[in-house]
Design an enzyme around this catalytic site. Sequence first.
Site, short mmCIF file in Angstrom:
data_model
loop_
_atom_site.label_atom_id
_atom_site.label_comp_id
_atom_site.label_asym_id
_atom_site.label_seq_id
_atom_site.Cartn_x
_atom_site.Cartn_y
_atom_site.Cartn_z
N ASP A 36 -13.96 8.71 -9.13
CA ASP A 36 -13.50 7.61 -8.27
C ASP A 36 -14.65 6.63 -8.04
O ASP A 36 -15.67 7.00 -7.45
CB ASP A 36 -13.03 8.20 -6.94
CG ASP A 36 -12.17 7.23 -6.14
OD1 ASP A 36 -12.33 6.02 -6.32
OD2 ASP A 36 -11.34 7.69 -5.34
N ASP A 37 -14.50 5.41 -8.54
CA ASP A 37 -15.50 4.34 -8.35
C ASP A 37 -16.79 4.58 -9.13
O ASP A 37 -17.85 4.07 -8.76
CB ASP A 37 -15.86 4.16 -6.87
CG ASP A 37 -14.73 3.56 -6.05
OD1 ASP A 37 -13.64 3.34 -6.60
OD2 ASP A 37 -14.95 3.32 -4.84
N CYS A 76 -7.84 1.87 -6.63
CA CYS A 76 -7.43 3.27 -6.65
C CYS A 76 -5.97 3.55 -7.01
O CYS A 76 -5.67 4.16 -8.03
CB CYS A 76 -7.73 3.91 -5.29
SG CYS A 76 -9.45 3.83 -4.80
N ARG A 80 -4.37 4.81 -10.77
CA ARG A 80 -3.81 6.15 -10.96
C ARG A 80 -2.35 6.09 -11.39
O ARG A 80 -1.89 6.90 -12.21
CB ARG A 80 -3.98 6.95 -9.66
CG ARG A 80 -5.42 7.27 -9.36
CD ARG A 80 -5.72 7.57 -7.89
NE ARG A 80 -7.13 7.35 -7.68
CZ ARG A 80 -8.08 8.28 -7.94
NH1 ARG A 80 -7.73 9.48 -8.36
NH2 ARG A 80 -9.35 7.99 -7.75
N LYS A 129 -7.99 14.17 -5.60
CA LYS A 129 -7.39 13.07 -4.85
C LYS A 129 -6.09 12.61 -5.51
O LYS A 129 -6.04 12.37 -6.71
CB LYS A 129 -8.40 11.90 -4.80
CG LYS A 129 -7.82 10.58 -4.28
CD LYS A 129 -8.88 9.49 -4.32
CE LYS A 129 -8.27 8.12 -4.18
NZ LYS A 129 -9.26 7.03 -4.19
N HIS A 131 -3.38 9.93 -3.93
CA HIS A 131 -3.36 8.50 -3.61
C HIS A 131 -2.22 7.72 -4.27
O HIS A 131 -2.38 6.56 -4.66
CB HIS A 131 -4.70 7.84 -3.93
CG HIS A 131 -5.03 6.75 -2.96
ND1 HIS A 131 -6.24 6.09 -2.92
CD2 HIS A 131 -4.29 6.18 -1.96
CE1 HIS A 131 -6.24 5.19 -1.97
NE2 HIS A 131 -5.06 5.23 -1.36
N SER A 154 -7.85 8.23 -0.31
CA SER A 154 -9.31 8.13 -0.47
C SER A 154 -10.07 8.84 0.64
O SER A 154 -9.62 8.92 1.78
CB SER A 154 -9.73 6.66 -0.50
OG SER A 154 -9.26 6.03 -1.67
N HIS A 220 -16.71 7.90 -4.78
CA HIS A 220 -16.22 6.98 -3.75
C HIS A 220 -16.97 7.28 -2.45
O HIS A 220 -17.20 8.44 -2.11
CB HIS A 220 -14.72 7.20 -3.57
CG HIS A 220 -14.01 6.16 -2.75
ND1 HIS A 220 -14.25 5.99 -1.41
CD2 HIS A 220 -13.04 5.26 -3.07
CE1 HIS A 220 -13.46 5.03 -0.94
NE2 HIS A 220 -12.72 4.57 -1.93
N ASP A 272 -11.59 5.85 -12.38
CA ASP A 272 -10.40 5.07 -12.03
C ASP A 272 -10.67 3.57 -11.99
O ASP A 272 -9.77 2.75 -12.17
CB ASP A 272 -9.80 5.53 -10.70
CG ASP A 272 -10.69 5.24 -9.50
OD1 ASP A 272 -11.92 5.07 -9.67
OD2 ASP A 272 -10.16 5.21 -8.37
N ASN A 273 -11.90 3.16 -11.71
CA ASN A 273 -12.28 1.75 -11.70
C ASN A 273 -13.79 1.68 -11.56
O ASN A 273 -14.47 2.70 -11.46
CB ASN A 273 -11.59 0.97 -10.56
CG ASN A 273 -11.69 1.63 -9.21
OD1 ASN A 273 -10.70 2.10 -8.66
ND2 ASN A 273 -12.89 1.68 -8.63
N LYS A 293 -15.72 -3.06 -8.96
CA LYS A 293 -14.40 -2.71 -8.43
C LYS A 293 -13.72 -3.90 -7.75
O LYS A 293 -14.36 -4.69 -7.06
CB LYS A 293 -14.57 -1.57 -7.41
CG LYS A 293 -13.32 -1.18 -6.64
CD LYS A 293 -13.63 -0.05 -5.67
CE LYS A 293 -12.40 0.34 -4.86
NZ LYS A 293 -12.65 1.51 -3.99
#
Length: 477
Positions: A36-37, A76, A80, A129, A131, A154, A220, A272-273, A293
Amino acid sequence: MRHSIISVVILFFLGCTNTKESSDTTPPNVIIIMTDDQGYQDVGCFGSPDILTPNLDQMAKDGIKLTHFYAAQAVCTASRAGLLTGCYPNRLGLHGALMPDSPIGLHPDETTIADMLKKQGYSTGIFGKWHLGDQPEFMPTNQGFDEFFGIPYSNDMWPHHPNQDYFNFDPLLLYQNNQVIDTLNDQSGLTTQITEQSVDFIKRNAANPFFLYVAHPQPHVPLFVSEKFQGKSERGLYGDVIMEIDWSVGQILNQLNQSGLSENTIVIFTSDNGPWLAYGDHAGSADPLREGKGTAWEGGHREPFIMRYPKLLNGGRTISSPVMSIDLLPTIAELTHSSLPEKVIDGMNIWPVLTGQVDKSPQLAYFCYYKQNELQSVRMDEWKLYFPHTYRTLKGRQGGQNGLPVIYEQENVEEIELYNLVSDPSETNNIAQEYSEVVATIQKYAEDMRQKLGDELTNVVGTENREPGRVQKPKEL
């Protein structure tokens, strides 16, 4: 939509340059590990100068590394949704990052990778996660997953958020399937717990095909790391977190070896990004890419991607052909002999590209970069065209320190901009005036996509993304 899938499937039979032959018809296990991130550069084999990732580096040597892999959107929930369904997220009415108690989520009638593989007799589990909506009907066990361990959104959506006075978040809940088993005040053990759950899932399903989705909440913010990795990295706490994620990948790969499953298991690693740059020393790096992001620039969408499948993929190769996360579902469908979803999807089968049978497929030429339902950019081969829009930026300033963010400024793309991502990966030289034919070609494609998927700024509603059952309407809570 990115042309017909038929031509790509035909390409599958053209050659075997980097494909191994096997008479074993046992369906492959599938593991997707998503962080994540995490920034494009935050893996050793993607250029990190100060974060050690030996397990991911070895995975790249044993498998393939994609240097132009893109998230479906640069945030996010949307990202996904795209990965799990093979659809541009705005086709599904999902964008941004859903807040706790959101009245909407991923429509249960959509087909996820888990839904698709469960029909083939696969055991399915997600650890980490989710989300994609925290109302009961949107949770993982109603979206094709047999098991769920993790958090519903998150990890910063909790009472300790730096801007808690503004957000007023409730406690962060930890789930086991559909039951709340804990309230998290300290997340330092979460990466280890997710890893242990994942390893146990592999052990329990060694005798049958499985799909394992490991969706790490880290890196994240807020950053948390277990004691065993504190102070291990030259990159500070952020580097410690990435090193623990690399350890987690190693634990999963080791268990595959111990269970005799390594040869016939597809393992994918990505993010994810891009990095949340406002957090400075608690954020990753997308160098040499521009921004991070939440933007359509390369640093927001382009992610590290590693895939290992010893049974059918020769390793040690780097692929520069553009690929998007929405392409994973149809590719996995090809490899597992699964039926594609009945509803329209946007992804393509990229197996011929991954095996090296084609350098790049004309069917994979175009990618759309949406923010919510605004078409901000389109990539065609090495070209990337930007339409006028507003984006967030630090304008060269440093991000925050010690877990506190700085405030972004708003910047405008005032007119059409064109970049060559091969010669100018940092997107510094706008060459729109010199390549008017390229601009016109991409603009024509963009107009077609606006008619299919919509674009709120041009007042084109779109049709396919509004068909019944695709968009989850708000409901009374």
